[in-house]
Design an enzyme around this catalytic site. Structure first.
Site, mmCIF file in Angstrom:
data_model
loop_
_atom_site.group_PDB
_atom_site.id
_atom_site.type_symbol
_atom_site.label_atom_id
_atom_site.label_comp_id
_atom_site.label_asym_id
_atom_site.label_seq_id
_atom_site.Cartn_x
_atom_site.Cartn_y
_atom_site.Cartn_z
ATOM 1 N N ASP A 57 -20.970 68.666 143.741
ATOM 2 C CA ASP A 57 -20.974 67.687 144.970
ATOM 3 C C ASP A 57 -22.490 66.812 145.099
ATOM 4 O O ASP A 57 -23.386 67.330 144.430
ATOM 5 C CB ASP A 57 -21.183 68.655 146.264
ATOM 6 C CG ASP A 57 -21.329 67.935 147.621
ATOM 7 O OD1 ASP A 57 -20.328 67.167 147.908
ATOM 8 O OD2 ASP A 57 -22.333 68.118 148.209
ATOM 9 N N GLU B 258 -18.966 64.404 141.860
ATOM 10 C CA GLU B 258 -18.802 63.625 142.770
ATOM 11 C C GLU B 258 -19.873 62.634 143.050
ATOM 12 O O GLU B 258 -20.930 62.896 143.490
ATOM 13 C CB GLU B 258 -18.532 64.357 143.866
ATOM 14 C CG GLU B 258 -17.996 63.603 145.262
ATOM 15 C CD GLU B 258 -19.051 63.522 146.388
ATOM 16 O OE1 GLU B 258 -19.191 62.354 146.992
ATOM 17 O OE2 GLU B 258 -20.219 64.192 146.340
#
Length: 630
Positions: free
Chosen positions: A307, A360
């Site tokens: 993330d 990401e």
């Protein structure tokens, strides 16, 4: 001490411990004639550390830990203590304050709002997924279909308010559903322990602890084992970029900032109300790299979606000017984060060559998916946020303005082969007022469904692996509500039911059509036929591999074009594979041209062409059924 070796601590202090969870935290051991629990915690600036729990009335005077030389690690062994014991560390800081902290290496935790750690250890689990791992080693993921179903375990289905499906129940219901609908992987939103439901798991307090909301660590292993039995891989959404500020967590763990940086400007992430890790600290590197290995080793996750990589890389991202800091070179790239990501990916692929490491990353940082020895960050996939943003912007436009924004649907191909991309249609795009994918589409009710079908068709045939957030497969109309389950009830309506059917057909078409994923990161597998037809809002292109040739036609306008002549790669008969406007999918086309013979009429720079009917808001996919050899 108590089975922890000098080598263990040496590697931990050097940032080179890849399995620090094997000796840090709470472990059941047998020591000097007694069964009990060994505790080890890193608190370098603490004056003293004690273990507290119900077993000693939460009184830190009874079970003190001993500092192990200059390692900053405190250790003790408590005989006769059992698995399942609740505990915390009571820490006397150098400021003469006593604070209570959960174990950073806790393998299990109380269900929120309670915050104690629970002794779990690393119990043996009988895995039956050897065949899955054997299959994964046959060919690399680059040469396989990858269709990821992104799932928030707390809202896929629930039984009532805070009455969640357990990991066991998800194994019984989610896994067969995902397999039936053709998904190759399930990606779980962060299931590491977190205090606030509304954070969806992205503000972590227990990095080694599967959240107790959905059951025990053993039940999570059962879920993943079941996924592998159904030939579905499992990806963990992993959050090494920041952690929450709750008092029982990592913030000022020993009374000083040891997990975060000492410079509060660099540590603060005001957008999320969290703190960033200090990647320059060797012990933090050991903590995070070991954590990544832990999930693959102990739980058999097949990979990690990392993330907020852009936030990790950029010291200025999402920060006001007064919080800006510079690196040693005077720039705003976080050099320590880059070094950490290099170490992370090199370590993961050393132990797990077939692992999936997905970044990401919304930045323009180059070579994210190149190996570190080639100057890259070392991931093997990156989310294509540019494609996603451009396409969703375009699909919301009135057709009258699409002619002026034609580049939004074509520009992505110019960089599609610079990285190994995943095309994400994720949870972030269907929440907080952004509307569902269906409701982003321009037009009335029927036009929204027609455009969602054509959008999915273009998504599935565009180069790159695929990711879809739960509920989007049937065109959920309301945006995602994280405290409720998905709107399964809408499947009683014909339009949603047919959309669901279309998604299933499209998924399996992708799975069963190697041309769409063989060598897909080679630019020679994609060729525009007509990229410039902005006036009619139509695009056409071909995909090709050793398995054959496909041609794709997409009409993004509300106009019916017939006859519509399009150049094709070679002479032959072209057979329809999917027509998004068919009646069975909720469209209006009753009779589909099953086969089209090419003609020696030159157009679009090709000697051969076909003439078709192109309905409004329609995606069409043809395969070269017979023709000259490529």
């Amino acid at each position: 001490m108590f089975g922890i070796t000098e080598q263990d601590l040496y590697l931990f202090n050097r940032g080179s411990s890849h399995h620090s969870y094997r000796f840090m935290g709470a472990h059941p051991i047998y020591w000097e004639g007694a069964d009990g629990i060994r505790f080890a915690v890193w608190a370098p600036n603490a004056i003293e550390v004690a273990v507290v729990g119900d077993f000693n009335q939460w009184d830190g005077h009874h079970h003190k830990l001993s500092r192990v030389a200059s390692s900053g690690v405190f250790v003790t062994f408590i005989p006769h203590l059992k698995v399942g014991t609740q505990y915390k560390y009571e820490i006397l800081t150098k400021y003469n304050e006593r604070i209570m902290k959960s174990d950073p290496y806790a393998f299990y935790s109380e269900r929120r709002p309670n915050t104690a750690s629970i002794v779990e250890g690393l119990p043996a689990f009988t895995w039956t997924d050897q065949n899955w791992y054997s299959q994964q080693s046959i060919k690399p993921s680059y040469e396989k279909a990858m269709l990821i179903y992104e799932v928030h375990a707390g809202s896929w289905k629930i039984k009532g308010k805070e009455d969640y499906y357990t990991y066991t129940e998800l194994a019984q219901h989610l896994v067969p559903y995902a397999a039936d609908w053709g998904y190759t992987h399930i990606e779980l939103l962060p299931i590491t322990e977190h205090p606030l439901d509304q954070s969806w798991g992205y503000q972590v307090v227990g990095f080694y602890s599967p959240t107790s909301r959905f059951g025990s660590p053993e039940q999570l292993k059962q879920l993943i084992n079941e996924c592998h039995r159904y030939h579905i891989g499992v990806i963990l959404d992993w959050v090494p970029g920041h952690f929450c500020k709750d008092d029982h967590g990592l913030r000022s763990f020993d009374g000083t900032p040891i997990f975060e940086g000492a410079d509060w400007k660099r540590a603060e992430l005001p957008l999320w109300g969290t703190l960033s890790f200090d990647y320059s600290k060797h012990e933090v590197q050991s903590f995070l790299v070991s954590n990544a290995i832990y999930w693959l080793d102990q739980f058999h996750f097949d990979g990690l979606r990392v993330d907020a990589v852009a936030s990790m890389l950029d010291l200025h991202m999402d920060k006001p000017p007064e919080l800006h800091t510079l690196n040693a070179d005077g720039g705003h790239i976080n050099l320590h984060a880059i070094a950490f990501l290099h170490k992370l990916n090199e370590t993961i692929f050393h132990y797990y060559p077939n692992a999936l490491m997905l970044a990401e990353d919304s930045s323009s940082y180059a070579s994210v998916t190149k190996p570190t020895y080639m100057g890259g960050l070392g991931f093997n996939y990156k989310w294509n946020m540019g494609w996603m943003n451009d396409m969703l912007k375009y699909m919301s436009l009135p057709p009258s303005t699409r002619t002026e924004r034609h580049h939004l649907i074509t520009f992505s191909i110019w960089y599609a082969f610079n990285e190994n991309y995943v095309l994400p249609l994720s949870h972030d795009e269907v929440v907080h007022g952004k509307r569902s994918l269906l409701n982003k589409m321009w037009g009335n009710y029927e036009q929204k469904f027609a455009q969602l079908r054509l959008f999915y068709g273009y998504w599935m045939t565009h180069p790159g692996k695929k990711l879809l957030f739960m509920g989007s497969e049937w065109g959920q109309f309301d945006e995602w509500k994280d405290q409720e389950h998905l709107d399964w009830d809408v499947l009683k309506y014909d339009s949603h039911q047919k959309m669901h059917h279309y998604s299933k057909q499209l998924n399996w078409l992708y799975r069963n059509t190697p041309i769409l994923w063989e060598n897909e990161f080679d630019p020679s597998t994609f060729d525009w036929i007509d990229v410039n037809n902005a006036e009619q809002s139509v695009i056409s292109f071909s995909r090709q591999s050793q398995s054959g040739v496909l041609v794709v036609f997409v009409n993004f306008s509300p106009h019916y074009y017939s006859p519509y002549r399009i150049g094709v790669p070679q002479k032959g008969i072209y057979t329809i594979l999917l027509h998004s406007n068919e009646l069975e999918y909720g469209g209006t086309t009753e009779h589909v041209q099953e086969e089209v013979h090419s003609e020696s009429i030159g157009i679009h720079g090709r000697e051969q062409s076909i003439s078709i009917e192109l309905p409004p808001f329609t995606f069409m996919l043809y395969t070269l059924h017979s023709g000259d050899t490529i």
